[in-house]
Design a protein around this motif. Structure first.
Motif, PDB file in Angstrom:
ATOM      1  N   ILE A  71       0.833  -1.204   0.000  1.00 28.29           N
ATOM      2  CA  ILE A  71       0.000   0.000   0.000  1.00 28.29           C
ATOM      3  C   ILE A  71       0.868   1.254   0.000  1.00 28.29           C
ATOM      4  CG2 ILE A  71      -1.611   1.355   1.398  1.00 28.29           C
ATOM      5  CD1 ILE A  71      -2.855  -1.370   2.242  1.00 28.29           C
ATOM      6  N   HIS A  72       1.898   1.271   0.835  1.00 30.47           N
ATOM      7  CA  HIS A  72       2.788   2.433   0.883  1.00 30.47           C
ATOM      8  C   HIS A  72       3.555   2.594  -0.434  1.00 30.47           C
ATOM      9  CE1 HIS A  72       2.145   3.762   4.992  1.00 30.47           C
ATOM     10  NE2 HIS A  72       2.155   2.488   5.385  1.00 30.47           N
ATOM     11  N   ALA A  73       3.914   1.486  -1.064  1.00 35.74           N
ATOM     12  CA  ALA A  73       4.602   1.569  -2.358  1.00 35.74           C
ATOM     13  C   ALA A  73       3.705   2.209  -3.408  1.00 35.74           C
ATOM     14  CB  ALA A  73       5.039   0.177  -2.805  1.00 35.74           C
ATOM     15  N   LEU A  74       2.425   1.850  -3.404  1.00 39.03           N
ATOM     16  CA  LEU A  74       1.471   2.461  -4.332  1.00 39.03           C
ATOM     17  C   LEU A  74       1.386   3.961  -4.110  1.00 39.03           C
ATOM     18  CD1 LEU A  74      -0.939   2.432  -6.348  1.00 39.03           C
ATOM     19  CD2 LEU A  74      -2.412   2.012  -4.352  1.00 39.03           C
ATOM     20  N   LEU A  75       1.250   4.368  -2.863  1.00 36.45           N
ATOM     21  CA  LEU A  75       1.076   5.784  -2.553  1.00 36.45           C
ATOM     22  C   LEU A  75       2.345   6.594  -2.771  1.00 36.45           C
ATOM     23  CD1 LEU A  75      -1.137   5.511   0.659  1.00 36.45           C
ATOM     24  CD2 LEU A  75      -1.847   5.751  -1.723  1.00 36.45           C
ATOM     25  N   ASP A  76       3.500   5.972  -2.567  1.00 34.45           N
ATOM     26  CA  ASP A  76       4.765   6.689  -2.714  1.00 34.45           C
ATOM     27  C   ASP A  76       5.250   6.769  -4.160  1.00 34.45           C
ATOM     28  OD1 ASP A  76       4.929   7.225  -0.028  1.00 34.45           O
ATOM     29  OD2 ASP A  76       6.180   5.482   0.430  1.00 34.45           O
ATOM     30  N   HIS A  77       4.999   5.707  -4.931  1.00 37.01           N
ATOM     31  CA  HIS A  77       5.619   5.626  -6.257  1.00 37.01           C
ATOM     32  C   HIS A  77       4.644   5.450  -7.422  1.00 37.01           C
ATOM     33  CE1 HIS A  77       9.316   5.254  -4.002  1.00 37.01           C
ATOM     34  NE2 HIS A  77       8.858   4.174  -3.391  1.00 37.01           N
ATOM     35  N   GLY A  78       3.391   5.103  -7.116  1.00 38.19           N
ATOM     36  CA  GLY A  78       2.450   4.790  -8.187  1.00 38.19           C
ATOM     37  C   GLY A  78       2.302   5.880  -9.219  1.00 38.19           C
ATOM     38  N   ALA A  79       1.931   7.078  -8.783  1.00 44.04           N
ATOM     39  CA  ALA A  79       1.753   8.182  -9.724  1.00 44.04           C
ATOM     40  C   ALA A  79       3.086   8.670 -10.270  1.00 44.04           C
ATOM     41  CB  ALA A  79       1.008   9.328  -9.044  1.00 44.04           C
ATOM     42  N   ALA A  80       4.084   8.763  -9.403  1.00 48.79           N
ATOM     43  CA  ALA A  80       5.386   9.299  -9.813  1.00 48.79           C
ATOM     44  C   ALA A  80       6.022   8.467 -10.921  1.00 48.79           C
ATOM     45  CB  ALA A  80       6.319   9.368  -8.612  1.00 48.79           C
ATOM     46  N   GLY A 109       3.501  19.232  -1.769  1.00 44.23           N
ATOM     47  CA  GLY A 109       3.749  17.795  -1.738  1.00 44.23           C
ATOM     48  C   GLY A 109       5.080  17.466  -1.082  1.00 44.23           C
ATOM     49  N   ARG A 110       5.372  16.171  -1.074  1.00 44.54           N
ATOM     50  CA  ARG A 110       6.617  15.691  -0.495  1.00 44.54           C
ATOM     51  C   ARG A 110       7.742  15.803  -1.519  1.00 44.54           C
ATOM     52  NH1 ARG A 110       5.624  10.085   0.665  1.00 44.54           N
ATOM     53  NH2 ARG A 110       3.811  10.281  -0.661  1.00 44.54           N
ATOM     54  N   THR A 111       8.912  16.171  -1.059  1.00 42.77           N
ATOM     55  CA  THR A 111      10.033  16.462  -1.957  1.00 42.77           C
ATOM     56  C   THR A 111      10.402  15.265  -2.818  1.00 42.77           C
ATOM     57  OG1 THR A 111      10.891  18.065  -0.358  1.00 42.77           O
ATOM     58  CG2 THR A 111      12.400  17.291  -2.069  1.00 42.77           C
ATOM     59  N   ALA A 112      10.587  14.094  -2.209  1.00 44.15           N
ATOM     60  CA  ALA A 112      11.029  12.929  -2.972  1.00 44.15           C
ATOM     61  C   ALA A 112      10.022  12.564  -4.055  1.00 44.15           C
ATOM     62  CB  ALA A 112      11.249  11.740  -2.035  1.00 44.15           C
ATOM     63  N   GLN A 113       8.752  12.592  -3.714  1.00 44.01           N
ATOM     64  CA  GLN A 113       7.723  12.205  -4.671  1.00 44.01           C
ATOM     65  C   GLN A 113       7.591  13.217  -5.799  1.00 44.01           C
ATOM     66  OE1 GLN A 113       3.468  12.135  -3.416  1.00 44.01           O
ATOM     67  NE2 GLN A 113       3.545   9.967  -3.978  1.00 44.01           N
ATOM     68  N   GLN A 114       7.585  14.497  -5.465  1.00 42.93           N
ATOM     69  CA  GLN A 114       7.422  15.522  -6.500  1.00 42.93           C
ATOM     70  C   GLN A 114       8.646  15.603  -7.407  1.00 42.93           C
ATOM     71  OE1 GLN A 114       4.356  15.299  -6.015  1.00 42.93           O
ATOM     72  NE2 GLN A 114       3.840  17.463  -6.273  1.00 42.93           N
ATOM     73  N   GLU A 115       9.835  15.465  -6.833  1.00 42.93           N
ATOM     74  CA  GLU A 115      11.031  15.474  -7.678  1.00 42.93           C
ATOM     75  C   GLU A 115      11.077  14.250  -8.587  1.00 42.93           C
ATOM     76  OE1 GLU A 115      14.609  16.107  -5.433  1.00 42.93           O
ATOM     77  OE2 GLU A 115      14.305  18.293  -5.453  1.00 42.93           O
ATOM     78  N   ALA A 116      10.560  13.117  -8.109  1.00 43.40           N
ATOM     79  CA  ALA A 116      10.498  11.923  -8.960  1.00 43.40           C
ATOM     80  C   ALA A 116       9.605  12.180 -10.165  1.00 43.40           C
ATOM     81  CB  ALA A 116       9.987  10.723  -8.160  1.00 43.40           C
ATOM     82  N   LEU A 126      13.329  20.988 -18.789  1.00 45.55           N
ATOM     83  CA  LEU A 126      12.519  22.000 -19.475  1.00 45.55           C
ATOM     84  C   LEU A 126      12.212  23.217 -18.621  1.00 45.55           C
ATOM     85  CD1 LEU A 126      10.004  19.512 -21.124  1.00 45.55           C
ATOM     86  CD2 LEU A 126      11.748  20.840 -22.332  1.00 45.55           C
ATOM     87  N   VAL A 127      12.483  23.130 -17.324  1.00 45.89           N
ATOM     88  CA  VAL A 127      12.273  24.282 -16.444  1.00 45.89           C
ATOM     89  C   VAL A 127      13.600  24.653 -15.797  1.00 45.89           C
ATOM     90  CG1 VAL A 127       9.867  23.642 -15.989  1.00 45.89           C
ATOM     91  CG2 VAL A 127      11.671  22.844 -14.439  1.00 45.89           C
ATOM     92  N   GLN A 128      13.649  25.860 -15.260  1.00 44.40           N
ATOM     93  CA  GLN A 128      14.893  26.344 -14.654  1.00 44.40           C
ATOM     94  C   GLN A 128      15.004  26.025 -13.167  1.00 44.40           C
ATOM     95  OE1 GLN A 128      13.336  28.435 -17.300  1.00 44.40           O
ATOM     96  NE2 GLN A 128      14.806  27.069 -18.272  1.00 44.40           N
ATOM     97  N   GLY A 129      13.913  25.542 -12.581  1.00 42.13           N
ATOM     98  CA  GLY A 129      13.970  25.208 -11.163  1.00 42.13           C
ATOM     99  C   GLY A 129      12.591  24.869 -10.633  1.00 42.13           C
ATOM    100  N   TRP A 130      12.521  24.584  -9.329  1.00 44.01           N
ATOM    101  CA  TRP A 130      11.246  24.272  -8.696  1.00 44.01           C
ATOM    102  C   TRP A 130      11.308  24.561  -7.206  1.00 44.01           C
ATOM    103  CZ3 TRP A 130      13.920  20.502 -11.585  1.00 44.01           C
ATOM    104  CH2 TRP A 130      14.729  19.623 -10.848  1.00 44.01           C
ATOM    105  N   ALA A 131      10.118  24.749  -6.630  1.00 43.12           N
ATOM    106  CA  ALA A 131       9.955  24.917  -5.185  1.00 43.12           C
ATOM    107  C   ALA A 131       8.875  23.946  -4.733  1.00 43.12           C
ATOM    108  CB  ALA A 131       9.566  26.351  -4.851  1.00 43.12           C
ATOM    109  N   ILE A 132       9.193  23.089  -3.779  1.00 40.85           N
ATOM    110  CA  ILE A 132       8.283  22.058  -3.280  1.00 40.85           C
ATOM    111  C   ILE A 132       7.983  22.356  -1.823  1.00 40.85           C
ATOM    112  CG2 ILE A 132       7.992  19.578  -2.880  1.00 40.85           C
ATOM    113  CD1 ILE A 132      10.024  19.138  -5.187  1.00 40.85           C
ATOM    114  N   ALA A 135      10.053  20.993   1.159  1.00 40.37           N
ATOM    115  CA  ALA A 135      11.404  21.540   1.249  1.00 40.37           C
ATOM    116  C   ALA A 135      11.398  23.000   1.688  1.00 40.37           C
ATOM    117  CB  ALA A 135      12.113  21.406  -0.096  1.00 40.37           C
ATOM    118  N   VAL A 136      10.399  23.750   1.232  1.00 40.78           N
ATOM    119  CA  VAL A 136      10.322  25.171   1.558  1.00 40.78           C
ATOM    120  C   VAL A 136       9.820  25.384   2.984  1.00 40.78           C
ATOM    121  CG1 VAL A 136       9.195  27.352   0.941  1.00 40.78           C
ATOM    122  CG2 VAL A 136      10.021  25.822  -0.862  1.00 40.78           C
TER     123      VAL A 136
END
Length: 216
Positions: A71-80, A109-116, A126-132, A135-136
């Protein structure tokens, strides 16, 4: 150099479609009813339900058949692992950069998931940077995350545009800072009376095209 701030989930990438595909595969793998897809998607609420609440509900429902690890694997990595950047979106981002815009992702969102998601979809090229938000240390619509995004790419916030699908997080956030905005309607009607987007678009490519063609 003008600044274009873009939401990630259900704006640049179709997060819901990716999660739906992941849930479908999860149900098949664990021999669970296909009809549970509707239940999981409603529970998830486009990612707005807290992860621990989704995990708790799924654990309670599937405790006899599915491990908490699965279940945690689905929520952590499924969409990413399944997000895809549409060709039209890629072309619009290329056009914006060619036209001199600095593009930065601003996402809750969570840094690891959004960066994935950013890296898996190729958005990091394609972008110059991001703020999650994790992390912020603050979330949209709080002004600090928009300031952090501008600082991340070294471009002043004044005159920036914001593109996103959330009236509260994206458009209200832009409005509070006096920034112009494009709301990604995704087939919905605008329902807020206290503030309005500068423009409404059906998809992110059209939204980007509007921004770069607007007077600066």
């Amino acid at each position: 150099m003008p600044l274009l701030m873009l939401d990630l989930d259900n704006t640049l990438v179709d997060r819901d479609a990716a999660f739906r595909d992941a849930v479908t595969a999860f149900l098949t793998e664990h021999r669970l009813p296909d009809t549970d897809l509707t239940w999981v998607m409603a529970l998830d609420a486009s990612g707005y339900t807290a992860r621990h609440d989704v995990a708790a509900a799924m654990t309670d429902r599937y405790r006899d058949t599915v491990s908490t690890t699965a279940i945690h694997a689905l929520l952590d990595h499924g969409a990413a692992d399944r997000v895809v950047l549409a060709d039209t979106s890629r072309e619009a981002l290329d056009k914006a950069q060619t036209d001199g815009w600095t593009c930065v992702i601003v996402t809750n969102g969570r840094t690891a998931q959004q960066e994935a998601k950013i890296r898996h979809s190729g958005l990091d090229q394609l972008v110059q940077g991001w703020a999650i938000s994790e992390a912020v240390g603050c979330k949209k619509p709080e002004p600090e995350i928009f300031h952090a995004a501008a600082d991340a790419v070294g471009v002043p916030l004044m005159g920036a545009w914001v593109i996103g699908d959330s009236p509260h997080a994206d458009i209200a956030g832009a409005n509070a800072l006096g920034l112009r905005s494009v709301w990604m309607s995704n087939g919905q009607l605008w329902a807020q009376d206290s503030y309005q987007p500068t423009h409404v678009a059906e998809d992110v490519a059209t939204a980007i095209d509007h921004v770069i063609s607007a007077p600066r």
